[in-house]
Design a protein around this motif. Structure first.
Motif, mmCIF file in Angstrom:
data_model
loop_
_atom_site.group_PDB
_atom_site.id
_atom_site.type_symbol
_atom_site.label_atom_id
_atom_site.label_comp_id
_atom_site.label_asym_id
_atom_site.label_seq_id
_atom_site.Cartn_x
_atom_site.Cartn_y
_atom_site.Cartn_z
ATOM 1 N N ARG A 28 0.831 -1.199 0.000
ATOM 2 C CA ARG A 28 0.000 0.000 0.000
ATOM 3 C C ARG A 28 0.872 1.257 0.000
ATOM 4 O O ARG A 28 0.444 2.320 -0.467
ATOM 5 N N HIS A 32 0.289 5.250 -1.187
ATOM 6 C CA HIS A 32 -0.154 6.006 -0.015
ATOM 7 C C HIS A 32 0.911 7.027 0.358
ATOM 8 O O HIS A 32 1.947 6.680 0.933
ATOM 9 N N TYR A 89 -7.541 0.704 7.342
ATOM 10 C CA TYR A 89 -7.747 0.376 5.929
ATOM 11 C C TYR A 89 -7.941 -1.124 5.731
ATOM 12 O O TYR A 89 -8.788 -1.558 4.938
ATOM 13 N N LYS A 136 -4.931 -3.433 -6.797
ATOM 14 C CA LYS A 136 -5.007 -2.267 -5.917
ATOM 15 C C LYS A 136 -6.440 -1.769 -5.764
ATOM 16 O O LYS A 136 -6.886 -1.439 -4.649
ATOM 17 N N SER A 139 -8.415 -4.022 -3.614
ATOM 18 C CA SER A 139 -8.109 -3.754 -2.207
ATOM 19 C C SER A 139 -8.891 -2.551 -1.701
ATOM 20 O O SER A 139 -9.501 -2.591 -0.627
ATOM 21 N N ASP A 140 -8.909 -1.464 -2.463
ATOM 22 C CA ASP A 140 -9.619 -0.254 -2.045
ATOM 23 C C ASP A 140 -11.116 -0.509 -1.873
ATOM 24 O O ASP A 140 -11.770 0.121 -1.033
ATOM 25 N N GLY A 214 -2.109 -4.065 -0.124
ATOM 26 C CA GLY A 214 -3.239 -3.604 0.663
ATOM 27 C C GLY A 214 -3.917 -4.780 1.314
ATOM 28 O O GLY A 214 -3.305 -5.540 2.068
#
Length: 849
Positions: A28, A32, A89, A136, A139-140, A214
């Motif tokens: 991540r 980030h 998260y 990604k 994951s979000d 993530g």
């Protein structure tokens, strides 16, 4: 003297700094900013010298510096905040958690390459970057995805240039222990070993490494281990390297070994086994064969029965717009490698059958194994239905069961931090990840034009600094002396219109199209009042000498002392370089040979940063060009001579630049702001930005493919796979009797001498169904506009009702509405019907009247 082995030795972390271990191993940090700020604070000079690689920084930071930071209240507060943010998260529910029980508990995503970060160089181009962005975004959104790939010990390759501009390849040795990876171990702390059978009694073994992206785990298989002989150790040496035998072993390890790695990982971690298996291109096709083998051994299913069970839960994505881009192996090689695998080879081979009977086609196998398939843009969906249409003989292209989900890109990875902080990705509609339907990033409307322009200039200036640094380093590597390089300090200009062109270098992407008229290009570059500067990058496949010649041609042009301050070819294009290009370029140029660009996500990344696209209407640009987010290059589709076509389209590029793009950039108001240009930037950020998001793409996959595929997989598995057995038996029966199916007669009544809108045609079709029941088929009337050759277009279908039978003769009736004026036509067709079919065309058989 060469080292036998390389290791990365790290200082031991003080107790107070232990959260750094989790932060550095969760990728991540690659998207980030606050986590990257924290690692930069470890040692700013070391951070710069390590190229912003947190893994390398943590491996080289001194014990003394760590001890000092362990007593630094400011750093510890920053560490606590970032670590808490990561925990939230990882643990908090996201969009996916709102979907309920229909959503699959686990989804497996197979790809030959993954582009997560330049620190983990396991990608060659767009396919890998797309796969990384898919993980990604999943994951979000909280999607329970597990990625599966291979760990290439030399990655793809590092690109250099010779003195005469020829591409040079260097294959660095990657130490897994120096990468953000963890070796998967069993309960006794032994490395998990995966075994894949090979011919002549040999076995291919692999360790499994896990990268944490993530919330998403990515499993990478590594064959460079002691258990293997030298030949097998080299299977995962390079991405897309070696001959047919080598590539086949790579793809067997990816597919077969990948499923076995998944089973081991899920068992060790208590993760629910995947219900859905997504194959990102044909390289991963053997995952379906391994799952068929599992079911034949564990549940006693026959190959056709297991195939039905596997198909229901399989999604296949094709990225290939041309047959030449598909992996094809000699059929004899497949026979040799799968002779003792555990599935009947005579039933395996038809899955990869194609026009050439000596070849086994991996994309064809992917389509036959996946009940749901898609291309990666609307246009690519059309191209794919045409290209793969022969697999469904008798069907029009529109009926071929390949849909489309347009690719997207991961905004937090690719958008400049300054633009995010301006609010260019905010919307008054709420959290963009939660909004159903169309989204507008209207936050950009609150940014004054002068501030938006100031930010764009800042990002252009950052790119110029990076170009100067790279141009100097490249010149030195090509043999230039320090004394010859003063010019690099003033190369490029932060106030000059900057155009970017960066991608792989196959011939269809036409790297050198801009060189068709060198004098005209020079005039654009050197215009005293309104100059243009060009940044170009891209790698050619090591075996593609044609692509290398294109690069050499471009490099030699850019070497000209008259223009080298305005044009540069930057070698070793990777994620790290790409960010600077997407942030700083005003215009993103894309000039493929239409329609050979499946999607073209680089232009999407530029758009997220306010870059305007100047592109052939191919891939995603064909559907999302709106007249305000850039310029569409006219194509010469009807011109058959490729040289003349290139000339025509190159002239179109020069004309657009000279008459529209350049004047608009340099046309400024009293405050020095090009207001009309900035409005185009604003429109791009507001309207195009939300469309190109990878989160939009992954939501589309979840709702349109993953959830239905999970339902189909569960349906097939019910009652000990009894529905799979029944469906396989039904298909065998239907295909056995299908040659006898025919439309014997169609009677039409109710049409007067002058048919009018609002009326209808009453149809009665007599259909022969020997050995079949009416419930086994779907009888349709297909109607629409008819051309001079009696071809139907804009087709609508109407299901006809069963209306009696006499032996094997059946009657079906219905009324076709007359809803349009002009030439009108209709026909009747018979299709297979089962509750388990996604579309009637799935079996590839049809009878037309």
């Amino acid at each position: 003297m060469r080292a036998l082995r390389r290791l990365t030795v790290r200082a031991s972390l003080p107790e107070a700094l232990m959260p750094l271990s989790q932060l550095v191993t969760n990728l991540r940090w690659s998207w980030h900013p606050e986590t990257r700020d924290l690692f930069e604070a470890l040692d700013p000079e070391l951070w710069a010298s390590c190229g912003g690689d947190p893994v390398k920084v943590l491996g080289e930071v001194s014990a003394e510096r760590l001890a000092a930071l362990a007593d630094d209240p400011g750093f510890l507060e920053q560490l606590t905040t970032v670590a808490a943010d990561l925990r939230e998260y990882l643990d908090a529910p996201h969009w996916y958690q709102s979907l309920g029980a229909d959503a699959p508990a686990t989804i497996a995503y197979f790809s030959a390459e993954f582009g997560i970060t330049e620190v983990l160089p396991q990608y060659s181009g767009g396919l890998g970057i797309l796969a990384g962005d898919h993980l990604k975004a999943a994951s979000d959104l909280g999607v329970p995805l597990i990625g599966v790939g291979l760990l290439y010990r030399s990655g793809y390759f590092s690109q250099g240039l010779s003195a005469d501009g020829w591409q040079l390849e260097h294959y660095p040795a990657l130490d897994p222990h120096g990468l953000p990876l963890k070796l998967v171990r069993d309960a006794d702390r032994n490395a998990v070993v995966i075994a894949v059978p090979l011919p002549e009694g040999r076995t291919l073994y692999a360790h499994v490494y896990r990268a944490q992206v993530g919330r998403v785990s990515l499993l990478l298989l590594d064959s460079d281990i002691e258990e293997n002989s030298p030949a097998e150790r080299g299977v995962t040496d390079r991405l897309y390297g070696g001959g047919e035998d080598h590539r086949l072993r790579q793809e067997m390890l990816l597919g077969i070994g990948g499923v076995r790695a998944l089973r081991a990982y899920c068992s060790l971690t208590g993760t629910p086994p995947p219900e859905v298996f997504h194959a990102n291109e044909g390289h991963a096709g053997f995952q379906g064969i391994e799952r068929i083998r599992e079911l034949t051994e564990s549940h006693g299913l026959s190959f056709p029965e297991a195939l039905q069970a596997v198909r229901g839960g399989t999604v296949f994505t094709t990225h290939t717009p041309v047959p030449a881009g598909i992996d094809r192996f000699p059929k004899a090689l497949i026979e040799r490698y799968f002779a003792g695998f555990g599935v009947p080879v005579d039933q395996l081979l038809p899955l990869g059958a194609e026009e050439d009977p000596s070849k086994f086609n991996m994309a064809h196998m992917g389509l036959r194994l996946g009940q749901r398939a898609n291309g990666v843009s609307e246009l690519h969906g059309h191209v794919s239905r045409d290209m793969f249409g022969p697999l469904w003989p008798g069907f029009d292209p529109d009926d071929v069961p390949i849909g489309s989900i347009t690719n997207g890109v991961h905004a937090p990875t690719w958008t400049a931090r300054e633009l995010v902080e301006l609010g260019t990705q905010t919307t008054s509609q709420g959290d963009p990840l939660e909004v159903d339907g169309e989204v507008h990033f209207d936050g950009v409307d609150r940014v004054p034009a002068a501030e938006l322009w100031r930010t764009r200039r800042l990002l252009r200036g950052r790119l110029v600094e990076e170009v100067r640094r790279r141009v100097r380093a490249t010149a030195l590597s090509r043999g230039a002396a320090e004394a010859e390089l003063d010019w690099t300090e003033t190369a490029f200009d932060p106030d000059v219109l900057t155009i970017g062109f960066a991608r792989r270098v196959p011939s269809y992407k036409r790297l050198t199209l801009m060189l068709r008229d060198p004098a005209r290009l020079k005039a654009l570059l050197l215009d005293e009042e309104r100059p243009v500067q060009l940044v170009i990058a891209g790698k050619s496949h090591p075996a593609d000498d044609g692509g290398k010649q294109l690069i050499q041609q471009m490099v030699k042009f850019a070497d000209d002392p008259e223009i080298r301050h305005r044009i540069a070819f930057l070698p070793n294009y990777d994620i790290g370089m790409a960010r600077y290009l997407y942030w700083g370029c005003d215009v993103w140029l894309n000039n493929p040979l239409r329609p050979l660009e499946a999607c073209g996500t680089s232009g999407m990344k530029s758009a997220l940063n306010g870059g305007l696209n100047l592109s052939i209407r191919d891939g995603w640009w064909d559907e999302w060009f709106d007249g305000q987010n850039g310029w569409a290059i006219p194509t010469a589709d009807g011109v058959e001579d490729p040289e003349r076509r290139d000339d025509v389209e190159a002239q179109a590029i020069y004309d657009l630049l000279h008459r529209q793009v350049v004047p608009r950039f340099y046309e400024v108001d009293d405050e020095g702001v090009p207001s009309r240009w900035v409005e185009m930037v604003r429109d791009t950020l507001r309207e195009t930005g939300p469309k190109v998001l990878a989160t939009r793409m992954v939501r589309d996959y979840v709702q349109r493919l993953y959830v239905p595929a999970a339902g189909a997989a569960r349906s097939m598995a019910a009652g000990g796979y009894e529905p799979a057995r029944a469906e396989a038996a039904w298909r065998a029966k239907l295909l056995e009797h299908w040659p006898g199916v025919r439309v014997a007669h169609v009677e039409a009544t109710g049409v007067g001498e002058t048919p009018e809108i609002g009326g209808g045609i009453d149809l009665r079709a007599e259909v022969e169904l020997p050995g079949l029941a009416p419930s086994d088929v779907l009888v349709e009337a297909a109607y629409g506009r008819v051309d001079d050759a009696d071809g139907l277009h804009q087709v609508t279908t109407l299901e006809l009702r069963h209306d009696g039978a006499e032996g094997s003769r059946h009657w079906f009736t219905g009324t076709v509405p007359l809803t349009r004026t002009g030439a009108f036509g209709y026909t009747v067709r018979v299709l297979p019907h089962s509750a388990h079919l996604v579309v009637p065309a799935e079996l590839g058989v049809v009878v037309n009247a």
